[in-house]
Structures are given as structure tokens and as C-alpha cells.
Scaffold this motif. Sequence first.
Motif, PDB file in Angstrom:
ATOM      1  N   SER A  59       0.819  -1.208   0.000  1.00 47.80           N
ATOM      2  CA  SER A  59       0.000   0.000   0.000  1.00 47.80           C
ATOM      3  C   SER A  59       0.853   1.257   0.000  1.00 47.80           C
ATOM      4  O   SER A  59       1.884   1.314   0.665  1.00 47.80           O
ATOM      5  CB  SER A  59      -0.888   0.035   1.243  1.00 47.80           C
ATOM      6  OG  SER A  59      -1.869  -0.949   1.153  1.00 47.80           O
ATOM      7  N   GLU A  79     -10.952  -4.529  -3.704  1.00 43.10           N
ATOM      8  CA  GLU A  79     -10.513  -4.302  -2.339  1.00 43.10           C
ATOM      9  C   GLU A  79     -10.151  -2.826  -2.117  1.00 43.10           C
ATOM     10  O   GLU A  79     -10.554  -2.219  -1.131  1.00 43.10           O
ATOM     11  CB  GLU A  79      -9.321  -5.205  -2.032  1.00 43.10           C
ATOM     12  CG  GLU A  79      -9.107  -5.368  -0.544  1.00 43.10           C
ATOM     13  CD  GLU A  79      -7.879  -6.197  -0.214  1.00 43.10           C
ATOM     14  OE1 GLU A  79      -7.185  -6.655  -1.142  1.00 43.10           O
ATOM     15  OE2 GLU A  79      -7.613  -6.356   0.993  1.00 43.10           O
ATOM     16  N   MET A  83     -11.976  -0.045   0.294  1.00 45.53           N
ATOM     17  CA  MET A  83     -11.255   0.688   1.339  1.00 45.53           C
ATOM     18  C   MET A  83     -11.460   2.195   1.160  1.00 45.53           C
ATOM     19  O   MET A  83     -11.601   2.924   2.136  1.00 45.53           O
ATOM     20  CB  MET A  83      -9.768   0.353   1.292  1.00 45.53           C
ATOM     21  CG  MET A  83      -9.460  -1.015   1.872  1.00 45.53           C
ATOM     22  SD  MET A  83      -7.698  -1.283   1.999  1.00 45.53           S
ATOM     23  CE  MET A  83      -7.685  -2.999   2.533  1.00 45.53           C
ATOM     24  N   ARG A  84     -11.460   2.639  -0.089  1.00 43.82           N
ATOM     25  CA  ARG A  84     -11.704   4.069  -0.332  1.00 43.82           C
ATOM     26  C   ARG A  84     -13.096   4.462   0.131  1.00 43.82           C
ATOM     27  O   ARG A  84     -13.282   5.516   0.746  1.00 43.82           O
ATOM     28  CB  ARG A  84     -11.555   4.377  -1.827  1.00 43.82           C
ATOM     29  CG  ARG A  84     -10.119   4.391  -2.259  1.00 43.82           C
ATOM     30  CD  ARG A  84     -10.013   4.550  -3.758  1.00 43.82           C
ATOM     31  NE  ARG A  84      -8.629   4.349  -4.155  1.00 43.82           N
ATOM     32  CZ  ARG A  84      -8.244   3.989  -5.367  1.00 43.82           C
ATOM     33  NH1 ARG A  84      -9.144   3.793  -6.328  1.00 43.82           N
ATOM     34  NH2 ARG A  84      -6.969   3.840  -5.635  1.00 43.82           N
ATOM     35  N   GLY A  86     -14.642   3.055   2.489  1.00 42.27           N
ATOM     36  CA  GLY A  86     -14.542   3.069   3.946  1.00 42.27           C
ATOM     37  C   GLY A  86     -13.978   4.399   4.449  1.00 42.27           C
ATOM     38  O   GLY A  86     -14.485   4.976   5.416  1.00 42.27           O
TER      39      GLY A  86
ATOM     40  N   PRO B 506      -7.709   7.180   8.246  1.00 38.99           N
ATOM     41  CA  PRO B 506      -7.995   5.858   8.825  1.00 38.99           C
ATOM     42  C   PRO B 506      -7.581   5.735  10.278  1.00 38.99           C
ATOM     43  O   PRO B 506      -8.289   5.108  11.073  1.00 38.99           O
ATOM     44  CB  PRO B 506      -7.208   4.898   7.923  1.00 38.99           C
ATOM     45  CG  PRO B 506      -6.315   5.733   7.089  1.00 38.99           C
ATOM     46  CD  PRO B 506      -6.893   7.100   7.029  1.00 38.99           C
ATOM     47  N   ASP B 536     -13.158  -6.002   8.743  1.00 41.68           N
ATOM     48  CA  ASP B 536     -12.977  -5.235   7.508  1.00 41.68           C
ATOM     49  C   ASP B 536     -12.333  -3.878   7.807  1.00 41.68           C
ATOM     50  O   ASP B 536     -11.395  -3.443   7.142  1.00 41.68           O
ATOM     51  CB  ASP B 536     -14.362  -4.956   6.908  1.00 41.68           C
ATOM     52  CG  ASP B 536     -14.501  -5.599   5.554  1.00 41.68           C
ATOM     53  OD1 ASP B 536     -13.628  -6.416   5.207  1.00 41.68           O
ATOM     54  OD2 ASP B 536     -15.479  -5.276   4.864  1.00 41.68           O
ATOM     55  N   THR B 540      -8.736  -2.106   6.663  1.00 43.62           N
ATOM     56  CA  THR B 540      -8.612  -0.795   6.018  1.00 43.62           C
ATOM     57  C   THR B 540      -7.634   0.091   6.785  1.00 43.62           C
ATOM     58  O   THR B 540      -6.771   0.736   6.201  1.00 43.62           O
ATOM     59  CB  THR B 540      -9.991  -0.108   5.930  1.00 43.62           C
ATOM     60  OG1 THR B 540     -10.855  -0.944   5.169  1.00 43.62           O
ATOM     61  CG2 THR B 540      -9.898   1.245   5.269  1.00 43.62           C
ATOM     62  N   THR B 544      -4.181   1.286   4.987  1.00 41.66           N
ATOM     63  CA  THR B 544      -4.200   2.631   4.389  1.00 41.66           C
ATOM     64  C   THR B 544      -3.606   3.713   5.297  1.00 41.66           C
ATOM     65  O   THR B 544      -3.456   4.850   4.860  1.00 41.66           O
ATOM     66  CB  THR B 544      -5.632   3.060   3.991  1.00 41.66           C
ATOM     67  OG1 THR B 544      -6.438   3.162   5.154  1.00 41.66           O
ATOM     68  CG2 THR B 544      -6.254   2.080   3.018  1.00 41.66           C
TER      69      THR B 544
END
Lengths: 236, 603
Positions: A59, A79, A83-84, A86, B506, B536, B540, B544
Amino acid sequence: MSETFTFTIDGVEVEGEPGQTILEAAQAAGIYIPRLCHKDGLEPWGGCRVCTVTVNGRSASACTQPAAAGITVENETDELVDMRRGIIEMLFVEGNHFCMFCEKSGNCELQALAYRLGIAAPRYEYLWPTRDVDASHPDVLLDRNRCILCARCVRTSRDLDGKQVFGFVGRGPGKKIAVNASARLSETGLDVTDEAVDACPVGAILRKREGYRIPVGLRRYDGTPIGSDIEKGASS
Amino acid sequence: MSGNIAQTAEQVCGAFGDDPARLMDIIRGVQQRLGHVPDAAIDAVARRVGRARVDVESVVSFYAFFSKEPKGRIVIRLCDDVIDRMFGYDAVRAAFEEELGITLGETTPDGRFTLERTACIGMCDQAPAAMINDTIVTWLSTDKARRIVSELREHMTPERLVKRVGGGNNGHPLIRAMVHNSIRRPGPLIFSEINRGEAIRKALSMSPAEVIRAIKTARLRGRGGAGFPTGLKWEFTRSASGDRKFVMCNADEGEPGTFKDRVLLTERADRVFAGMTIAGYAVGACEGVMYLRGEYAYLLRYLEDVLEKRRADGLLGRGVMGRDGFDFDIRIQLGAGAYVCGEETALLSSCEGMRGDPKNRPPFPAQKGYLGCPTVVNNVETLCCVTKILEVGPATFNMYGTSRSAGTKLLSISGDCDSPGVYEIPLGTPLGEVLEMCGGTRAKAVQVGGPSGRLVGRDGFDRLICFDDLATGGALIVFGPDRDILEIVSRYMAFFVDESCGYCTPCRVGNVLIKRGVDAIIAGRAEPRDLEQLEDLCRTVKSTSRCGLGQSSPNPLVTALESFRPEIEARLRADPNGYRRSFDLSRAVRPTEQLVGRKSVHT
């Protein structure tokens, strides 16, 4: 003349130049990598993390990661897109965003990204923070409820306006946008014509007396999703 | 009044040459003189150092030990780490509150006392503990808390609370702390006796490239936890272009459960400073900075004195040990209560007088670090190893440990075991063997590497402490059979929420949501799909987040699920009517009830 090189984004070969970030190289090739804190012309910030891609499986934020010869970049995998979503949802629940009566609706990058990524409602519970509104300035409103802490105003004021009107105080969930004065925005050197006023991607910094000027239907993202201009650039 | 404030602030600025990079020291100085950092001081400092006022305010607001608001003359900071909570924090806190007549976070009306909480202060082997101004008090009980308050009321001098000093250098006149070293198992390398000057003499008899080769031959890897090969790091810094280079020692030991650097700084400071000097010689740096966590301020005067003696003996300064052309000196930068500053680029930001925000990478510190110069950042223990490698040679060093994890490692062991303290073990030792050493074999789980490391259940006790299996910066927290795993996870998530710098989404938001999710499970309000979503979310946040803090902050939950999934899942229940159990109607309508001034009719 510096040497160009190639690398791939989602299997598509893309050309890069030394000094370019992945986001810039993608953009030049007509590939849109979603972003919020990044704004062309400003130093990369790497804070919102919406532009997270994988580089050779690891990442990285595309706005800060240098493009390099032969790297394999993934951008639109299921995926990463989730995540974006999220991250966008986190920004929605972290602040108080009332799109239905926000003057920025239709021109808001946060809202536009939510539409582009297909977010109907955030999966997380709302945090309903109590945040201040600063309406002291005669021409500019600062509503911290809608701030996403992207630092675009901070960087624009410092680097383009040469003023440093904005900054951050606090840390973690208590971090908030602050102004360069002991109390209020009106005590700073902010002028309504400053570029920092327009740098805000959301409705946290607004010009007064201009709300809802553009009719629904004609607003920036009413017709085409955010990023379309970049994608269109490629086909022309 | 504000004229006096400005004058004081200006004096402090002057003492640091009006250098904006010394903002941490300036703010600390202002706070020491004024008790807090009021607006007028912020204005004055900003003017003098040439920074925007909002930048100075930003720094003041970032660090837990700085305050814009007036505080009591004595600030009592109770450590509320998981360990302290296991050993009586709640009762001690209640005793302090009762005795002072205030609740946590408040200041007494007479302005004499403030009572606060703080994250792990590196005293887990003698918990519950607290900082009273810069003085450490340990092994607190309700009686001791009451005694402390009544004594302080009399003399208002926290230093006088220290009646009996801990062993070793804790009794040194410049330390005088009740802190105990608790060195349970001194090993052959790190805790061996020091022959002052020998390692530097040997290094100076070699070329810098040869020194780096020796470190590589010893196969030394960073002791902070990440395990990056030290020789390689040095080589990058050495080969980076720049006339000015720096060596930083990361003494911001903030990972909850870690305290071995505290003991090293107390007992082996010469070995740490020698390691910095050798690093300086190897990479071509003339300046070193030790970033000492604010919680260890009680060691500052002693460490400054060690530096002074080294200067007097020619081990620091111009022409180290008579070597023309090799000048090297060290200053100590004190932190002010921010865990994230242990992240190496955040540490650099802090040393530069800014918020402790990590920096974007690349560029890496080896190319562009402190003040934009090539910088090598090493952990306290790593630098001790460096000195030892020069003392005894690489072959003796890597006689211990395994092929990929050479040498010995210090562990800070605390929690449900008979002998908490510091242990020096060869890398590659099985966890179970370590538990036997410390009398913790009944453990249900062990937190290896602190909250950012991993929780290991009994099924993992045969795993090895080394870089390729259970990598650890040194924290080993033992949890007995009766401990509630989810309570521990929740506390650790609260820690990460408090300590996130807030730069990236995040980590800033995600950790709050994970904490809430865990609390919902504890409260019996969660159903299976909530846990799925939580997992989940953890993925993330881990993939991130911008720096190591967010990339590891979900670990308490993620690793607890690896060993304790059935126990955790047993607490989930789906609603028979398909309603979301996590939705709490009473809580949702509470603000509205308050607004309209009557109770909702829902039942």
C-alpha cells in the motif's frame, strides 16, 4: 530533457517522468485516482489516504509515492475501491455533513466521491461531534462541522497566498482546523480573494452571500462524476 | 500582566537563540516559568522565533504535557495503562480524587494540584505508578496515595516524596528516584560491565567503512522492533550526499509495557552515548541528538552530567579521543508526552520544533532527515549493541541468537508473573521458556511487543522471540487466566485513539470506530455481522494508514481474534427480530431529550 519510463496501472502501460508521483503520472495518462487532500499545484500531503493504491503489492498513497520504472500499480481493484469507500464514510461520520442543505452540495468533492464510489449511506455509526462555527469574518464563513482536515487551506494560504491564515491544533480525534489568531478568523489577514478560500473541497470554508447561486442541475458534479475531466483528457 | 508574560517568553526564546527548531525546549521553558503557555506567551514566542502564531499554538496543543490552560503547581499524572489497571489503578485514582477533592482532569480551587491520567510511563514493573511533576512514584496503594497528598500539602515539593531510592544509579544524587531497575537476568552483552572509551578507541582504529562492515558482520538488526539491519541503515546515511549529518538516539520508549531503555539509560548511559559516537564516526556525522521521552525527565540531569564527563574525558567534543577531524557532540531533546514521536520521522518533526506528525516517505531519514540532513535514527538498545560489538568483536556478538536474529534482546516483562523486570535473553528463545524465567507459566495470553505487537495465546507459547517469528521491541505483558481479553483490547484501542496524531483519516477515525465496536461486543450489543465489519475496518486501517502507528493499531483486536475467536464470538448475538442490536435507541434519542427537556415515550 529527462528520460521517461513506463510502468503499469491495473495492467495498462503508463509513461512516467522522473520527479512525478504515481498520481501525477496517472493523471497525465488519463487515469483518475480518487483523492481529496491532493490539489494540483500544492505540495502532496498524504493525509486523506483516499488515493491509496498498491505498488508491487504494498500500500502507498499515490499522491506522495514517486512513479518509478517497471512498478506494478493497482488502482481499481474491488478491495481498494472498498477501502476508499470506507475512508470516505469515515470522513462523513467524523464530521457533521448535511448535504441536503449545504451550500457546497453539487460542488463538493467529498459528496462527489461518495456518488462516484456508490456510497448510499455510511456503514459506520455517526460520531456527532460538537464543533465550532466561526462567522466572524465579514466575507468568509468557517464551519468546522464540515471540515475534513485535508490541509488544503493550510497549504494554499501558506504556499500560494503567502499568509499562513490556517493551521491545526490538537491531535488525534481532537485535531481541528485553527486560525492564525488568538480567537477568530476576522483577526487574521484572510481576504475573500485569497486562493485559500477556494481550496476547500467541502463546505468548511465558504464565501458569504453566495450560497445556492448555481441552480441544481448546473453544479459542477451534477452532470458528470468527479474525475471525468481527467478521464476525458485521455480520449481527446 | 501580559507584558510580564511576553517578557518571560522572550527571555526563554533568547536562551535558545530564538531558534524555531528548539520550540520544544522553548515551550517547556515557558511552561516551567509560567505554569502554562498562555496566549500572550504564544504570541511572543511566535514573534521571536519567526513562526506563525498558529504554528506555535499547534505545537503547544499537540503534546500532552504542554497546556494553554493554567494547571496546578503540582500536576499528578496517574498512569492508566492496562498494567496499572490490573494492579489497582481505579482504587488509587479514587483515593487521590477523594483526598484532593477533585475528579480526574480537574485542578483544585486553590490552584495547587491538578490530577490527570497519562499513558504508560515506563514503570509497568512497579505499577501502579504516577508522575508528580517530574518525580516518579511507584507501587501506589490507596494508603500511599493519601500519604502523598498530605505530604505534598505540607511541602509542595515532589522530590521530597522520595524517601528510599531504588537500586543502582537510581540513588545517584542527580537522579534520586524511587524507581527500581528490576534487572532480573543480566545477559552477557548489553548489561556487561563497561570499559569506558574502549569501543570508541577500537572504532577509531578502523576506517568508517570497516566499522560499518563490523556491524554488518555482527548481523545487528534494529532493537526498536522493526529489525532493519543497522549496518545497512548506516551505509545509506554514509553514502547520502550532504555536509551535515546527524545521529539520533530514539529514547522515546513509549510502547506500553516497555521499560528496558529506562534501565539502560540509568545503568548503561555511557554505552548508549558511545554507540552514538561510533555511529557518528561511521556515517560522517558531527552532531547527535538523543530524544528522551518527557516521562523520563527525571533522568535528564544525570544524562547531561554523563555527557559533561564524556566531554571532559575527550570522549565527546572536538577531536574525539585525540582524533583530528572527528568532532562529535550530543544534545538531549526532551519530549512532552506523545507516543507517536517514537515513530522515527515523527521524532524528527518533534526535534525540529513541530507537531509530532510523521513525515511522508520517501524521502527516508537516511537521505533527508533532521533539518533536511541525512540522519540515522537508532534505538537505545541498538546503540548499546553497537558499542558491545566494537568491544568484543562481531563474532562474539553473534555467537548468541540465531542466524537471522543475532545477539541478545532485552525484554521488559510485566503483568501476571512472579518476577516482572528486565531480562536479557538470546534471540530465538521460545516464549514458553521466557514465561518460566519470569514465573508466568499460568498465563492465558501474552502481549508480545506491546499493543502494536501481538497477543499470543497458549497455542503460541512455543513460538520464538526473534525477528522472523515473534518480533518485539521488548515489551512482554503477561495476562493470567482470569483476564478478560476484550477489556484489554478495548483499553489498548483507547490508547491508540489518544495517541494518534490525527494526520490521516484511517488512524484518526478508524481507531475510534474500532474501539466503539469492541465496546459494543463487551456490552453485549454486537452481532456476528458487526464483527465481520469490524474486521474489515481493521484491514482498512492497517493497509491505508500513513505510518506505523495506524498500520499496527488494529493489532490488539486482529491478533486477539487469532487466538481467542471462539471466546469473542461467544459474546455476539443476532437479534431474533432482525433488528440491529448495536443500535441503542435510548442513547440515540438522549440529545433530543435533553434539548426538549422531557423523556422519550419509547420503552
